[in-house]
Design an enzyme around this catalytic site. Structure first.
Site, short mmCIF file in Angstrom:
data_model
loop_
_atom_site.label_atom_id
_atom_site.label_comp_id
_atom_site.label_asym_id
_atom_site.label_seq_id
_atom_site.Cartn_x
_atom_site.Cartn_y
_atom_site.Cartn_z
N THR A 28 3.50 0.68 11.60
CA THR A 28 2.64 1.85 11.39
C THR A 28 3.15 3.03 12.21
O THR A 28 3.21 4.17 11.71
CB THR A 28 1.18 1.48 11.78
OG1 THR A 28 0.76 0.42 10.92
CG2 THR A 28 0.26 2.66 11.62
N LYS A 50 -0.40 1.98 1.63
CA LYS A 50 -0.48 0.63 2.21
C LYS A 50 -0.97 -0.29 1.10
O LYS A 50 -2.17 -0.27 0.75
CB LYS A 50 -1.47 0.66 3.39
CG LYS A 50 -1.67 -0.67 4.08
CD LYS A 50 -0.63 -0.96 5.14
CE LYS A 50 -0.87 -2.33 5.77
NZ LYS A 50 0.17 -2.71 6.74
N ASP A 63 -4.34 1.23 8.68
CA ASP A 63 -3.02 1.72 9.10
C ASP A 63 -2.75 3.15 8.62
O ASP A 63 -2.13 3.94 9.34
CB ASP A 63 -1.93 0.79 8.57
CG ASP A 63 -1.88 -0.52 9.36
OD1 ASP A 63 -2.75 -0.74 10.22
OD2 ASP A 63 -0.95 -1.31 9.12
N GLU A 129 3.98 1.06 3.55
CA GLU A 129 3.99 0.09 4.65
C GLU A 129 3.54 -1.28 4.18
O GLU A 129 2.41 -1.47 3.75
CB GLU A 129 3.09 0.55 5.81
CG GLU A 129 3.24 -0.41 7.00
CD GLU A 129 2.21 -0.24 8.10
OE1 GLU A 129 1.64 0.85 8.26
OE2 GLU A 129 1.99 -1.26 8.80
N GLY A 132 2.66 -7.47 7.43
CA GLY A 132 3.42 -8.47 8.18
C GLY A 132 4.92 -8.27 8.05
O GLY A 132 5.41 -7.16 8.12
N GLY A 230 10.40 -0.28 16.80
CA GLY A 230 9.04 0.23 16.65
C GLY A 230 8.45 0.76 17.93
O GLY A 230 7.59 1.65 17.90
N1 LIG Z 1 5.67 3.39 19.70
C1 LIG Z 1 4.56 2.81 20.14
N2 LIG Z 1 3.86 3.34 21.16
C2 LIG Z 1 2.74 2.76 21.64
N3 LIG Z 1 2.23 1.62 21.15
C3 LIG Z 1 2.89 1.04 20.13
C4 LIG Z 1 4.07 1.59 19.56
N4 LIG Z 1 4.47 0.79 18.58
C5 LIG Z 1 3.58 -0.22 18.53
N5 LIG Z 1 2.64 -0.07 19.48
C6 LIG Z 1 1.52 -1.01 19.79
O1 LIG Z 1 1.67 -2.17 19.03
C7 LIG Z 1 0.57 -2.33 18.15
C8 LIG Z 1 1.15 -2.70 16.81
O2 LIG Z 1 1.84 -1.57 16.28
P1 LIG Z 1 1.71 -1.25 14.76
O3 LIG Z 1 0.27 -1.20 14.36
O4 LIG Z 1 2.53 -0.04 14.46
O5 LIG Z 1 2.40 -2.57 14.19
P2 LIG Z 1 2.49 -3.03 12.69
O6 LIG Z 1 3.81 -3.69 12.54
O7 LIG Z 1 2.18 -1.88 11.81
O8 LIG Z 1 1.33 -4.11 12.60
P3 LIG Z 1 0.63 -4.70 11.27
O9 LIG Z 1 1.48 -5.86 10.87
O10 LIG Z 1 -0.74 -5.09 11.76
O11 LIG Z 1 0.58 -3.59 10.25
C9 LIG Z 1 -0.17 -0.98 18.13
O12 LIG Z 1 -1.54 -1.12 17.96
C10 LIG Z 1 0.15 -0.44 19.47
O13 LIG Z 1 -0.75 -0.96 20.40
MG LIG Z 2 0.66 -1.61 10.46
#
Ligand SMILES: Nc1ncnc2c1ncn2[C@@H]1O[C@H](COP(=O)(O)OP(=O)(O)OP(=O)(O)O)[C@@H](O)[C@H]1O
Ligand SMILES: [Mg+2]
Length: 273
Positions: A28, A50, A63, A129, A132, A230
């Site tokens: 995200t 999404k 997201d 997006e 997982g 990320g």
């Molecule tokens: N660049 C960043 N700065 C700060 N926190 C981050 C960053 N990237 C990820 N995180 C932390 O990690 C968590 C997961 O990030 P994110 O939601 O982007 O993952 P995701 O891969 O999209 O997860 P999902 O599979 O649930 O969609 C966020 O809620 C945040 O707490």
């Molecule tokens: Mg996400």
């Protein structure tokens, strides 16, 4: 403008799928940073889709809401971003069991393709997006984000992906855009019209997860634009530094040189609260 993925600009096709080596790797955050990179590169109408938003009740912010918040914090005007969810499920699980618990049918891949093509009509960049990691099932028919990518590659209005050499990193100018936006001989010096970005962690274990995910994507014919870290800490440790160096110079995978497009700094967008 706070644009950590400025290095991804030349890889942004019309549609970019964002997948990851796992859940919670920063997809995200990376999606928001790609939206900002697109905006900085002159894309003025950007959509975030999404397909399956799991783990949400009622109007809980999902997201796409987070993408909007982060992009706004980085300086992107809110009106430039359209956010759309395909389907919302209450359980924080993979879509098939989550849908079974909610007692609903999952949308078919073809429904997501139709939605994304509709968004392409009115936007300069569509970011998608996934849920997982790479091989998580999106529908009730064993299809994954890789299948969605391949389906979109096959129906891209500017020709098939075979016409675009992957990862050549040249200027994002397409002859089709200059004409009526849909027809004409594609200028294959631009980025693939549909490409996929893999988001990875910088921590121990990421090299195996990243290489496995890239192999799975490439094996299925997915046009991979590159890897994004990320969340990149302000004070990386030796393992993280070494992993970043390795990912920046990956050995060829099935003849493809996959670049590291950049990293989203940890805490990016936190000023938005
Ligand atoms: N660049 C960043 N700065 C700060 N926190 C981050 C960053 N990237 C990820 N995180 C932390 O990690 C968590 C997961 O990030 P994110 O939601 O982007 O993952 P995701 O891969 O999209 O997860 P999902 O599979 O649930 O969609 C966020 O809620 C945040 O707490
Ligand atoms: Mg996400």
């Amino acid at each position: 403008m706070n644009n950590p993925l400025s290095g991804s600009t030349n890889s942004l096709g019309r549609t970019v799928l964002v997948t990851g080596t796992d859940t919670d790797v920063g997809k995200t955050y990376a999606t928001a940073a790609l939206a900002v990179a697109g905006w900085c590169a002159g894309r003025r109408r950007i959509a975030v889709y999404k397909p399956q938003q799991t783990g949400m009740h009622g109007d809980d912010p999902g997201d796409v809401h987070d993408v909007a918040r982060l992009a706004r914090a980085a300086g992107m005007p809110p009106e430039a971003l359209t956010t759309v969810e395909g389907q919302r499920l209450t359980e924080p699980m993979a879509p098939p069991p989550a849908a079974a618990i909610d007692g609903v049918e999952l949308l078919a891949i073809s429904a997501h393709v139709a939605k994304i093509l509709e968004l392409q009509e009115s936007h300069d960049l569509v970011l998608v997006e996934g849920s997982g990691g790479v091989l998580v099932e999106l529908d009730g028919d064993r299809h994954t984000i890789a299948d969605l990518a391949v389906a979109l590659q096959g129906v891209a209005p500017w020709g098939t992906v075979d016409q675009w050499p992957m990862n050549q990193g040249t200027a994002p100018v397409r002859q089709a855009d200059a004409a009526d936006g849909r027809v004409g001989t594609p200028d294959t010096t631009g980025p693939a019209p549909v490409s996929t970005v893999l988001v990875a962690r910088p921590d121990l274990g990421t090299l195996n997860h990243t290489l496995l995910s890239l192999e799975a994507l490439l094996h299925r014919g997915v046009a991979v634009a590159g890897v994004v870290l990320g969340s990149w800490p302000g004070e990386p440790d030796r393992v993280q530094e070494s992993n970043r160096e390795y990912l920046a110079d990956l050995p060829a995978i099935q003849g493809n040189h996959i670049p590291l497009l950049g990293a989203v700094p940890t805490g990016w967008g936190s000023q938005a609260g």
